[in-house]
Design a protein around this motif. Structure first.
Motif, PDB file in Angstrom:
ATOM      1  N   LYS A 177       0.721  -0.998  -0.236  1.00 49.20           N
ATOM      2  CA  LYS A 177      -0.144   0.405  -0.120  1.00 49.20           C
ATOM      3  C   LYS A 177       0.845   1.225  -0.023  1.00 49.20           C
ATOM      4  CE  LYS A 177      -4.652  -1.076   1.588  1.00 49.20           C
ATOM      5  NZ  LYS A 177      -5.376  -0.371   1.972  1.00 49.20           N
ATOM      6  N   PHE A 178      -0.087   2.857  -0.759  1.00 44.79           N
ATOM      7  CA  PHE A 178       1.218   3.472  -0.403  1.00 44.79           C
ATOM      8  C   PHE A 178       1.259   4.088   0.537  1.00 44.79           C
ATOM      9  CE2 PHE A 178       1.001   6.011  -4.534  1.00 44.79           C
ATOM     10  CZ  PHE A 178       0.516   5.220  -5.574  1.00 44.79           C
ATOM     11  N   SER A 179       2.490   4.404   0.953  1.00 45.26           N
ATOM     12  CA  SER A 179       2.792   4.724   2.826  1.00 45.26           C
ATOM     13  C   SER A 179       2.510   6.343   2.724  1.00 45.26           C
ATOM     14  CB  SER A 179       4.237   4.762   2.840  1.00 45.26           C
ATOM     15  OG  SER A 179       5.020   5.326   2.178  1.00 45.26           O
ATOM     16  N   ALA A 180       2.431   6.725   4.188  1.00 46.17           N
ATOM     17  CA  ALA A 180       2.362   8.404   3.930  1.00 46.17           C
ATOM     18  C   ALA A 180       2.715   9.248   3.561  1.00 46.17           C
ATOM     19  CB  ALA A 180       2.270   8.236   5.665  1.00 46.17           C
ATOM     20  N   GLU A 181       4.437   8.473   2.841  1.00 50.47           N
ATOM     21  CA  GLU A 181       5.313   9.388   3.099  1.00 50.47           C
ATOM     22  C   GLU A 181       5.173   9.533   1.455  1.00 50.47           C
ATOM     23  OE1 GLU A 181       9.326  11.268   2.429  1.00 50.47           O
ATOM     24  OE2 GLU A 181       7.563  10.862   3.960  1.00 50.47           O
ATOM     25  N   ASP A 182       4.630   8.392   0.464  1.00 54.51           N
ATOM     26  CA  ASP A 182       3.845   8.182  -0.725  1.00 54.51           C
ATOM     27  C   ASP A 182       3.003   8.278  -1.097  1.00 54.51           C
ATOM     28  OD1 ASP A 182       6.180   5.595  -1.511  1.00 54.51           O
ATOM     29  OD2 ASP A 182       4.679   4.348  -0.904  1.00 54.51           O
ATOM     30  N   GLU A 183       2.109   8.507  -0.287  1.00 54.28           N
ATOM     31  CA  GLU A 183       1.285   9.732  -0.583  1.00 54.28           C
ATOM     32  C   GLU A 183       1.155  11.441  -0.669  1.00 54.28           C
ATOM     33  OE1 GLU A 183      -1.368   7.848   2.671  1.00 54.28           O
ATOM     34  OE2 GLU A 183      -3.268   9.638   3.229  1.00 54.28           O
ATOM     35  N   ARG A 184       2.165  12.004   0.418  1.00 49.83           N
ATOM     36  CA  ARG A 184       2.291  13.253   0.677  1.00 49.83           C
ATOM     37  C   ARG A 184       3.335  13.633  -0.945  1.00 49.83           C
ATOM     38  NH1 ARG A 184       0.067  16.479   2.518  1.00 49.83           N
ATOM     39  NH2 ARG A 184       1.387  17.687   1.077  1.00 49.83           N
ATOM     40  N   THR A 185       3.892  12.563  -1.632  1.00 50.49           N
ATOM     41  CA  THR A 185       4.795  12.488  -2.520  1.00 50.49           C
ATOM     42  C   THR A 185       3.715  12.565  -3.503  1.00 50.49           C
ATOM     43  OG1 THR A 185       6.901  11.668  -1.593  1.00 50.49           O
ATOM     44  CG2 THR A 185       5.630  11.898  -3.790  1.00 50.49           C
ATOM     45  N   VAL A 186       2.551  12.083  -3.990  1.00 49.74           N
ATOM     46  CA  VAL A 186       1.974  11.751  -4.810  1.00 49.74           C
ATOM     47  C   VAL A 186       0.676  13.574  -4.239  1.00 49.74           C
ATOM     48  CG1 VAL A 186      -0.259  10.914  -5.989  1.00 49.74           C
ATOM     49  CG2 VAL A 186       1.541   9.792  -5.081  1.00 49.74           C
ATOM     50  N   ILE A 187       0.827  13.945  -3.464  1.00 52.22           N
ATOM     51  CA  ILE A 187      -0.394  15.077  -3.126  1.00 52.22           C
ATOM     52  C   ILE A 187       1.011  16.196  -3.598  1.00 52.22           C
ATOM     53  CG2 ILE A 187      -1.261  16.477  -1.283  1.00 52.22           C
ATOM     54  CD1 ILE A 187      -2.035  14.500   0.132  1.00 52.22           C
ATOM     55  N   ASP A 188       1.621  16.556  -3.298  1.00 54.11           N
ATOM     56  CA  ASP A 188       2.678  16.876  -3.987  1.00 54.11           C
ATOM     57  C   ASP A 188       2.966  17.472  -5.065  1.00 54.11           C
ATOM     58  OD1 ASP A 188       3.369  17.778  -0.523  1.00 54.11           O
ATOM     59  OD2 ASP A 188       5.572  16.849  -1.346  1.00 54.11           O
ATOM     60  N   LEU A 189       3.272  16.184  -5.621  1.00 57.34           N
ATOM     61  CA  LEU A 189       3.504  16.518  -7.285  1.00 57.34           C
ATOM     62  C   LEU A 189       2.844  16.405  -8.351  1.00 57.34           C
ATOM     63  CD1 LEU A 189       5.929  13.092  -7.078  1.00 57.34           C
ATOM     64  CD2 LEU A 189       6.901  15.839  -7.113  1.00 57.34           C
ATOM     65  N   GLN A 190       1.283  16.117  -7.917  1.00 51.20           N
ATOM     66  CA  GLN A 190      -0.330  16.193  -8.186  1.00 51.20           C
ATOM     67  C   GLN A 190      -0.725  17.458  -8.447  1.00 51.20           C
ATOM     68  OE1 GLN A 190      -3.257  17.060  -7.796  1.00 51.20           O
ATOM     69  NE2 GLN A 190      -4.166  16.468 -10.175  1.00 51.20           N
ATOM     70  N   ALA A 191       0.266  18.691  -7.199  1.00 51.37           N
ATOM     71  CA  ALA A 191      -0.275  19.818  -7.167  1.00 51.37           C
ATOM     72  C   ALA A 191       0.734  20.275  -8.497  1.00 51.37           C
ATOM     73  CB  ALA A 191       0.093  20.765  -6.035  1.00 51.37           C
ATOM     74  N   SER A 201     -10.155  18.726  -6.848  1.00 47.28           N
ATOM     75  CA  SER A 201     -10.143  18.608  -8.363  1.00 47.28           C
ATOM     76  C   SER A 201      -8.862  18.850  -9.212  1.00 47.28           C
ATOM     77  CB  SER A 201     -10.812  19.448  -9.378  1.00 47.28           C
ATOM     78  OG  SER A 201     -10.796  20.755  -9.017  1.00 47.28           O
ATOM     79  N   LEU A 202      -8.316  18.322 -10.099  1.00 49.04           N
ATOM     80  CA  LEU A 202      -7.342  18.066 -10.744  1.00 49.04           C
ATOM     81  C   LEU A 202      -6.530  18.839 -10.861  1.00 49.04           C
ATOM     82  CD1 LEU A 202      -9.632  15.732 -13.796  1.00 49.04           C
ATOM     83  CD2 LEU A 202      -8.667  14.771 -11.257  1.00 49.04           C
ATOM     84  N   LYS A 203      -6.508  20.127 -10.883  1.00 47.18           N
ATOM     85  CA  LYS A 203      -5.775  21.129 -10.904  1.00 47.18           C
ATOM     86  C   LYS A 203      -6.107  21.580  -9.366  1.00 47.18           C
ATOM     87  CE  LYS A 203      -5.837  21.969 -15.805  1.00 47.18           C
ATOM     88  NZ  LYS A 203      -5.862  22.186 -17.212  1.00 47.18           N
TER      89      LYS A 203
END
Length: 294
Positions: free
Chosen positions: A73-87, A153-155
């Motif tokens: 599963k996605f770790s909290a770190e992965d999660e943060r990374t995805v959120i950061d990068l999606q932003a 949303s997506l952006k």
DNA sequence: AAGGGTGCCAACCGCCGGGCG
DNA sequence: GCGCCCGGCGGTTGGCACCCT
């Protein structure tokens, strides 16, 4: 038409779809070992598999590649990374996946999709009690036209926070949400279409209209819970940029039965599972106000 | 025990851009 | 320049398992 065209049609008819079998995987793996992860279409033209090149490539990239973190599963770190990068990048899942070893664009995409669904559901539940949990998530189209202007949303605004800063911003938790007494209701400006004279309301931040996207919701994190925190507005948007709106409490939140439940909502009833331990966010710092978002 | 809701994942579809003849 | 093919990518869908009521 010409022979080439007819052969093409026949081939299309012969194409296999659906779940991959172990034998097919083995053929694909063998091909990659021999020729490398390329010439996908030759797998079919050689008669090795009845799959399209695209399908072969997808299977390899998403499932058979040896460096994948399958079942993790996605770790909290992965999660943060995805959120950061999606932003930063938007829905550039392939690009985001390059920052996450062992993850594919499909993984990231699925993760984000699940997260969006959960957020939509949470927000929907908290603002539209009469219609909560009545629709299957399969009908994802309603998520593309969410009933609220502010559903993440997506952006998202581009952020340049350090990871520590962002984690820190999650740390201020409040054990209760303070409900606005019925009759002191302020109509929720962009938020809800629910008749205000039928529901008590929970204090709710009025999201910045020009920055409607809220990118920093961690998986399993109590977005709802933090709404009641005195510092929430400062933490997330900068107090001066926001007013306060109220949203109705969902029936499940109202039904606690005790007299206190009239005014206070147990945070545990609002939080999903898998919530990161509070000490994960020990350091508390303030996020920049929206005016600092670039 | 049954049924509905939800989460997760695998796979397909359509679009797009690059390479090539 | 044009058309075709291929690979890459993002969006979407369907299935399955689990959980809750």
């Amino acid at each position: 038409m010409d022979g080439k065209r007819r052969i093409h049609v026949d081939e299309l008819r012969d194409i296999k779809k659906g779940p991959w079998k172990v034998e097919e995987d083995q053929v694909l793996i063998h091909h990659v070992k021999k020729y490398g992860p390329r010439d996908w279409s030759s797998i079919r033209s050689r008669g090795l598999l009845r799959r399209t090149g695209k399908s072969c490539r997808l299977r390899w990239v998403n499932k058979l590649r040896p460096d994948l973190k399958t079942g993790v599963k996605f770790s909290a770190e992965d999660e943060r990374t995805v959120i950061d990068l999606q932003a930063q990048f938007g829905n550039k899942w392939a690009k985001i996946a390059t920052y996450l070893p062992g993850r594919t664009d499909n993984d990231v995409k699925n993760f984000w999709s699940s997260r969006q669904k959960r957020l939509a559901r949470i927000l929907h539940t908290s603002t539209s009690p009469s219609s909560s949990s009545t629709k299957s998530h399969k009908t994802t189209k309603h998520l593309q036209t969410p009933p609220f202007d502010f559903i993440p949303s997506l952006k998202a605004p581009k952020l340049s926070l350090s990871r520590e800063q962002e984690f820190a911003a999650k740390s201020q938790l409040c054990p209760t949400i303070e409900a606005v007494p019925f009759g002191e209701v302020v109509y929720p400006n962009p938020i809800s279409a629910v008749p205000v004279d039928q529901q008590p309301y929970v204090s709710f931040p009025q999201f910045p209209i020009l920055q409607p996207d809220y990118p920093l919701l961690l998986e399993g994190q109590d977005f709802i819970g933090r709404l009641g925190a005195p510092s929430f507005l400062d933490d997330e948007f900068g107090h001066s940029a926001l007013g306060t709106a109220q949203v109705p409490i969902a029936p499940s939140f109202q039904a606690s039965g005790t007299s206190e439940s009239h005014d206070m909502v147990d945070i545990d009833s609002l939080i999903d599972d898998d919530f990161p331990p509070i000490d994960l966010f020990d350091q508390i710092e303030q996020l920049p106000s929206p005016s600092h978002w670039s």
